[in-house]
Design a protein around this motif. Sequence first.
Motif, PDB file in Angstrom:
ATOM      1  N   ASP A   1       0.832  -1.207   0.000  1.00 56.35           N
ATOM      2  CA  ASP A   1       0.000   0.000   0.000  1.00 56.35           C
ATOM      3  C   ASP A   1       0.864   1.254   0.000  1.00 56.35           C
ATOM      4  O   ASP A   1       0.570   2.229  -0.703  1.00 56.35           O
ATOM      5  N   PHE A   2       1.928   1.223   0.780  1.00 55.07           N
ATOM      6  CA  PHE A   2       2.814   2.381   0.840  1.00 55.07           C
ATOM      7  C   PHE A   2       3.501   2.584  -0.506  1.00 55.07           C
ATOM      8  O   PHE A   2       3.680   3.714  -0.971  1.00 55.07           O
ATOM      9  N   SER A   3       3.874   1.502  -1.143  1.00 52.07           N
ATOM     10  CA  SER A   3       4.516   1.583  -2.447  1.00 52.07           C
ATOM     11  C   SER A   3       3.595   2.256  -3.461  1.00 52.07           C
ATOM     12  O   SER A   3       4.030   3.098  -4.252  1.00 52.07           O
ATOM     13  N   ASN A   4       2.313   1.895  -3.417  1.00 53.66           N
ATOM     14  CA  ASN A   4       1.344   2.515  -4.329  1.00 53.66           C
ATOM     15  C   ASN A   4       1.196   4.011  -4.046  1.00 53.66           C
ATOM     16  O   ASN A   4       1.055   4.819  -4.973  1.00 53.66           O
ATOM     17  N   GLN A   5       1.231   4.382  -2.771  1.00 54.26           N
ATOM     18  CA  GLN A   5       1.133   5.797  -2.418  1.00 54.26           C
ATOM     19  C   GLN A   5       2.303   6.593  -2.993  1.00 54.26           C
ATOM     20  O   GLN A   5       2.128   7.720  -3.466  1.00 54.26           O
ATOM     21  N   LEU A   6       3.492   6.018  -2.941  1.00 55.39           N
ATOM     22  CA  LEU A   6       4.686   6.720  -3.390  1.00 55.39           C
ATOM     23  C   LEU A   6       4.719   6.931  -4.902  1.00 55.39           C
ATOM     24  O   LEU A   6       5.512   7.736  -5.402  1.00 55.39           O
ATOM     25  N   LYS A   7       3.872   6.220  -5.620  1.00 54.62           N
ATOM     26  CA  LYS A   7       3.824   6.380  -7.076  1.00 54.62           C
ATOM     27  C   LYS A   7       2.892   7.517  -7.499  1.00 54.62           C
ATOM     28  O   LYS A   7       2.885   7.916  -8.664  1.00 54.62           O
ATOM     29  N   GLU A   8       2.118   8.037  -6.555  1.00 62.67           N
ATOM     30  CA  GLU A   8       1.154   9.095  -6.876  1.00 62.67           C
ATOM     31  C   GLU A   8       1.870  10.425  -7.121  1.00 62.67           C
ATOM     32  O   GLU A   8       2.759  10.808  -6.381  1.00 62.67           O
ATOM     33  N   GLY A   9       1.474  11.116  -8.162  1.00 63.16           N
ATOM     34  CA  GLY A   9       1.926  12.486  -8.408  1.00 63.16           C
ATOM     35  C   GLY A   9       3.336  12.646  -8.925  1.00 63.16           C
ATOM     36  O   GLY A   9       3.839  13.776  -9.006  1.00 63.16           O
ATOM     37  N   LEU A  10       3.998  11.564  -9.305  1.00 65.44           N
ATOM     38  CA  LEU A  10       5.387  11.680  -9.754  1.00 65.44           C
ATOM     39  C   LEU A  10       5.513  12.245 -11.162  1.00 65.44           C
ATOM     40  O   LEU A  10       6.620  12.561 -11.607  1.00 65.44           O
ATOM     41  N   ASP A  11       4.381  12.363 -11.854  1.00 68.11           N
ATOM     42  CA  ASP A  11       4.415  12.931 -13.201  1.00 68.11           C
ATOM     43  C   ASP A  11       4.345  14.456 -13.177  1.00 68.11           C
ATOM     44  O   ASP A  11       4.410  15.103 -14.222  1.00 68.11           O
ATOM     45  N   ARG A  12       4.240  15.032 -11.997  1.00 69.00           N
ATOM     46  CA  ARG A  12       4.146  16.487 -11.870  1.00 69.00           C
ATOM     47  C   ARG A  12       5.538  17.112 -11.857  1.00 69.00           C
ATOM     48  O   ARG A  12       6.522  16.449 -11.524  1.00 69.00           O
ATOM     49  N   PRO A  13       5.632  18.412 -12.203  1.00 72.34           N
ATOM     50  CA  PRO A  13       6.939  19.093 -12.174  1.00 72.34           C
ATOM     51  C   PRO A  13       7.428  19.274 -10.742  1.00 72.34           C
ATOM     52  O   PRO A  13       6.648  19.161  -9.780  1.00 72.34           O
ATOM     53  N   ASP A  14       8.709  19.587 -10.593  1.00 75.07           N
ATOM     54  CA  ASP A  14       9.273  19.821  -9.270  1.00 75.07           C
ATOM     55  C   ASP A  14       8.570  20.984  -8.581  1.00 75.07           C
ATOM     56  O   ASP A  14       8.161  21.959  -9.227  1.00 75.07           O
ATOM     57  N   TYR A  15       8.430  20.885  -7.276  1.00 78.84           N
ATOM     58  CA  TYR A  15       7.830  21.964  -6.486  1.00 78.84           C
ATOM     59  C   TYR A  15       8.842  23.097  -6.373  1.00 78.84           C
ATOM     60  O   TYR A  15       9.997  22.886  -6.010  1.00 78.84           O
ATOM     61  N   ALA A  16       8.429  24.303  -6.683  1.00 73.08           N
ATOM     62  CA  ALA A  16       9.370  25.426  -6.738  1.00 73.08           C
ATOM     63  C   ALA A  16       8.980  26.571  -5.820  1.00 73.08           C
ATOM     64  O   ALA A  16       9.443  27.697  -5.990  1.00 73.08           O
ATOM     65  N   GLY A  17       8.141  26.310  -4.818  1.00 73.16           N
ATOM     66  CA  GLY A  17       7.742  27.362  -3.893  1.00 73.16           C
ATOM     67  C   GLY A  17       8.893  27.819  -3.016  1.00 73.16           C
ATOM     68  O   GLY A  17       9.918  27.137  -2.886  1.00 73.16           O
ATOM     69  N   ALA A  18       8.712  28.984  -2.378  1.00 72.64           N
ATOM     70  CA  ALA A  18       9.760  29.534  -1.524  1.00 72.64           C
ATOM     71  C   ALA A  18      10.050  28.634  -0.316  1.00 72.64           C
ATOM     72  O   ALA A  18      11.139  28.661   0.253  1.00 72.64           O
ATOM     73  N   ASP A  19       9.064  27.835   0.061  1.00 76.56           N
ATOM     74  CA  ASP A  19       9.213  26.949   1.213  1.00 76.56           C
ATOM     75  C   ASP A  19       9.592  25.528   0.796  1.00 76.56           C
ATOM     76  O   ASP A  19       9.394  24.576   1.555  1.00 76.56           O
TER      77      ASP A  19
ATOM     78  N   GLU B   1      10.010  17.950   5.418  1.00 72.67           N
ATOM     79  CA  GLU B   1       8.813  17.376   6.038  1.00 72.67           C
ATOM     80  C   GLU B   1       8.410  16.078   5.349  1.00 72.67           C
ATOM     81  O   GLU B   1       8.118  15.074   6.009  1.00 72.67           O
ATOM     82  N   VAL B   2       8.397  16.098   4.023  1.00 69.02           N
ATOM     83  CA  VAL B   2       8.035  14.900   3.261  1.00 69.02           C
ATOM     84  C   VAL B   2       9.050  13.790   3.501  1.00 69.02           C
ATOM     85  O   VAL B   2       8.692  12.627   3.723  1.00 69.02           O
ATOM     86  N   LYS B   3      10.324  14.152   3.480  1.00 66.78           N
ATOM     87  CA  LYS B   3      11.402  13.174   3.632  1.00 66.78           C
ATOM     88  C   LYS B   3      11.339  12.485   4.994  1.00 66.78           C
ATOM     89  O   LYS B   3      11.401  11.255   5.088  1.00 66.78           O
ATOM     90  N   THR B   4      11.178  13.274   6.043  1.00 63.71           N
ATOM     91  CA  THR B   4      11.129  12.694   7.387  1.00 63.71           C
ATOM     92  C   THR B   4       9.864  11.878   7.581  1.00 63.71           C
ATOM     93  O   THR B   4       9.903  10.739   8.065  1.00 63.71           O
ATOM     94  N   GLY B   5       8.720  12.463   7.202  1.00 61.35           N
ATOM     95  CA  GLY B   5       7.454  11.758   7.376  1.00 61.35           C
ATOM     96  C   GLY B   5       7.392  10.468   6.587  1.00 61.35           C
ATOM     97  O   GLY B   5       6.881   9.454   7.073  1.00 61.35           O
ATOM     98  N   CYS B   6       7.942  10.492   5.392  1.00 60.18           N
ATOM     99  CA  CYS B   6       7.905   9.314   4.523  1.00 60.18           C
ATOM    100  C   CYS B   6       8.805   8.204   5.050  1.00 60.18           C
ATOM    101  O   CYS B   6       8.388   7.057   5.193  1.00 60.18           O
ATOM    102  N   THR B   7      10.048   8.536   5.359  1.00 62.42           N
ATOM    103  CA  THR B   7      10.971   7.502   5.808  1.00 62.42           C
ATOM    104  C   THR B   7      10.568   6.944   7.168  1.00 62.42           C
ATOM    105  O   THR B   7      10.692   5.739   7.419  1.00 62.42           O
ATOM    106  N   MET B   8      10.069   7.806   8.041  1.00 60.56           N
ATOM    107  CA  MET B   8       9.584   7.299   9.324  1.00 60.56           C
ATOM    108  C   MET B   8       8.308   6.491   9.138  1.00 60.56           C
ATOM    109  O   MET B   8       8.051   5.526   9.870  1.00 60.56           O
TER     110      MET B   8
END
Length: 256
Positions: A94-112, A119-126
């Motif tokens: 199930d987690f593997s399927n979640q990680l495949k979502e949205g990968l076709d989108r461009p890189d996030y380029a916001g100021a934050d 946040e994504v990195k820590t939350g995902c790996t944990m």
Amino acid sequence: MKNDLIKQATRGDKKALEELIVSVKDKIYNLCLRYLWHPQNAEDATQEILIRIITNLSTFEGKSLFSTWCFRIGVNYLLNSKRNKKTQNMAFSDFSNQLKEGLDRPDYAGADALLLEEEVKTGCTMGMLLCLSPDLRIAFILDIVFHLNSMEASAILDISPETFRKRLSRARESMEYFMQANCGLVNKTRPCRCNKRIPIAIETKRVDPKYLLFAGKVGEYNSQMEELHDTAEIFKSHPSFQTSTEMLKNILHLLT
């Protein structure tokens, strides 16, 4: 020194008791956070565990390190599903399927972007830890996060060192297999990138930019994390989290 504090605390010395709590509270919190994932659940569990440590302080015989004794109480609490109903579990598939979502989108380029990527990195790996069975999860945490050897960890879990090493081996193999198959941090041929996951994480409310659970809390992320190729090093690069200032006040208030 620690034994003197324990004797003073059991005799009613509040200052000694507070010093003991401070010496272990962040270790217990980091144990709970890796096991339960959500910081609020981890704080609730930490408070419960610390109260159990305090109320059983007179039973400490000094046959092990105080921290080992505290870890044993914490692990028993976390593994007891009847007491702890906040434990989350997830299947690797199930987690593997979640990680495949949205990968076709461009890189996030916001100021934050950097903060949200953390946040994504820590939350995902944990979150990957939730895919391990409770026994394997605890073994992985005691080894990777707290660097305990098989003798120390087996004493905490009340199992033989050989049994601990088997659990740890299975946990490491499961995590390595999953991250090699899915995580771009470990395997550069995999498409999943933390930055690309930001938009879908916000959209699905797994990340709230206004209320970050992990990023910027304390400590610094390993600046070379994107160049790591070892699963264990990914987890070792996590910052060490601290309990809120309110927790100690709450515990002392409850005790009085």
